[in-house]
Design an enzyme around this catalytic site. Sequence first.
Site, PDB file in Angstrom:
ATOM      1  N   ALA A  33       0.874  -1.182   0.000  1.00 18.89           N
ATOM      2  CA  ALA A  33       0.000   0.000   0.000  1.00 18.89           C
ATOM      3  C   ALA A  33       0.910   1.231   0.000  1.00 18.89           C
ATOM      4  O   ALA A  33       0.863   2.096   0.880  1.00 18.89           O
ATOM      5  CB  ALA A  33      -0.965   0.006   1.184  1.00 18.89           C
ATOM      6  N   LEU A  34       1.755   1.254  -1.012  1.00 16.94           N
ATOM      7  CA  LEU A  34       2.871   2.200  -1.048  1.00 16.94           C
ATOM      8  C   LEU A  34       2.417   3.655  -1.175  1.00 16.94           C
ATOM      9  O   LEU A  34       1.435   3.954  -1.840  1.00 16.94           O
ATOM     10  CB  LEU A  34       3.806   1.851  -2.208  1.00 16.94           C
ATOM     11  CG  LEU A  34       4.408   0.441  -2.146  1.00 16.94           C
ATOM     12  CD1 LEU A  34       5.324   0.207  -3.350  1.00 16.94           C
ATOM     13  CD2 LEU A  34       5.179   0.209  -0.846  1.00 16.94           C
ATOM     14  N   HIS A  38       7.323   5.560   1.331  1.00 16.50           N
ATOM     15  CA  HIS A  38       8.023   4.372   0.826  1.00 16.50           C
ATOM     16  C   HIS A  38       8.894   4.744  -0.378  1.00 16.50           C
ATOM     17  O   HIS A  38      10.033   4.302  -0.492  1.00 16.50           O
ATOM     18  CB  HIS A  38       7.015   3.313   0.361  1.00 16.50           C
ATOM     19  CG  HIS A  38       6.149   2.755   1.442  1.00 16.50           C
ATOM     20  ND1 HIS A  38       4.783   2.888   1.440  1.00 16.50           N
ATOM     21  CD2 HIS A  38       6.440   2.026   2.550  1.00 16.50           C
ATOM     22  CE1 HIS A  38       4.267   2.282   2.486  1.00 16.50           C
ATOM     23  NE2 HIS A  38       5.243   1.753   3.183  1.00 16.50           N
ATOM     24  N   GLN A  62       3.917 -10.032  13.035  1.00 14.51           N
ATOM     25  CA  GLN A  62       4.113  -8.772  13.763  1.00 14.51           C
ATOM     26  C   GLN A  62       2.795  -8.089  14.121  1.00 14.51           C
ATOM     27  O   GLN A  62       2.792  -6.994  14.680  1.00 14.51           O
ATOM     28  CB  GLN A  62       5.026  -7.822  12.990  1.00 14.51           C
ATOM     29  CG  GLN A  62       4.425  -7.192  11.759  1.00 14.51           C
ATOM     30  CD  GLN A  62       5.461  -6.396  10.983  1.00 14.51           C
ATOM     31  OE1 GLN A  62       6.388  -6.947  10.426  1.00 14.51           O
ATOM     32  NE2 GLN A  62       5.298  -5.082  10.959  1.00 14.51           N
ATOM     33  N   MET A 185       2.715  10.206   6.521  1.00 16.66           N
ATOM     34  CA  MET A 185       2.135   9.276   5.546  1.00 16.66           C
ATOM     35  C   MET A 185       2.200   7.870   6.093  1.00 16.66           C
ATOM     36  O   MET A 185       3.196   7.477   6.717  1.00 16.66           O
ATOM     37  CB  MET A 185       2.889   9.361   4.230  1.00 16.66           C
ATOM     38  CG  MET A 185       2.701  10.699   3.598  1.00 16.66           C
ATOM     39  SD  MET A 185       2.794  10.594   1.825  1.00 16.66           S
ATOM     40  CE  MET A 185       2.388  12.281   1.430  1.00 16.66           C
ATOM     41  N   SER A 186       1.130   7.119   5.876  1.00 17.70           N
ATOM     42  CA  SER A 186       1.053   5.756   6.387  1.00 17.70           C
ATOM     43  C   SER A 186       0.037   4.990   5.551  1.00 17.70           C
ATOM     44  O   SER A 186      -0.977   5.564   5.125  1.00 17.70           O
ATOM     45  CB  SER A 186       0.595   5.788   7.845  1.00 17.70           C
ATOM     46  OG  SER A 186       0.171   4.504   8.248  1.00 17.70           O
TER      47      SER A 186
END
Length: 283
Positions: A33-34, A38, A62, A185-186
Amino acid sequence: MLKVIRRKSILKEAVDEFRKSNLSIGLVPTMGALHKGHISLIEMSNMHYDVTIATIFVNPTQFNNTEDLAKYPRNEETDIALLSKTGCRVVFIPSVDEIYANPPLITLNFGYLEHIMEGKHRSGHFNGVGLVVAKLLGIARPDGAYFGQKDLQQFRIISRLVSDLDIPVQLHLAPIVREENGLAMSSRNERLTAEQRQLAGNLYKSLSLSSDLLFSGVPQQEVKLAVYDFFKALDGVDLEYFEIVDFETLENIPSLNEGDQLALCLAAYVAGVRLIDNLVIEL
Ligand code: AMP
């Protein structure tokens, strides 16, 4: 030309070829989900190394929350299209079975580093991060690897993994890329509406506020209270933690001095989506 590789054995062959041709390798591990954050890592890797290998793997070990794992955004096609425009040479997109065909017996324990902040709130998270990064470093054998400062504690964990096990790789820490309103950004931002993203801009606002207070000499405890009050007064954002820590060790500093390098770190929920952010300052 970007090559999409899904098997470990094929990636190892590609790496052998690069090595035979004396090409240095930079690795950029991601969960896909760049976004521009990234891409900035890929661009830095392209500048320093002959070839860049990106990886896209939503690593189940994780995730301490099954709903978070199920809802994690996945955009493989758009990711590949984006990467093909960056000069990245290989993207490794393994399945969960490809990575965990033999479920690891090993458990990684990072001592004090996993009892603070992210470790404290996401039990087992860093064991999963450590395992998958160790595997990716073993498979891709890169000269260097890039990680974002947004996940500062993850970077410290990986640094210890690499130094404790003498893994021969150079680690690079990349600055946080932000939206116009300051929101880091995420991939998880994809789960927010435009309005919620605006609201989430308050995470960065609270970090800026705490930085201003620290620079004007306000004691740490008062700064912490001010940040907790800031979020209490804000509908729709739930602060999980806010910590003022040493940038290198991530430990609390009992008394602050000029020249101290601090990381102001927080995690908060916006519309049920857990977001993290930090700001690094030098007093
Ligand atoms: P993720 O896909 O979220 O696991 O992130 C993959 C890598 O990109 C990690 O090293 C992150 O720290 C980094 N990263 C994520 N968001 C950003 C951002 N906004 N700016 C810079 N790097 C980032």
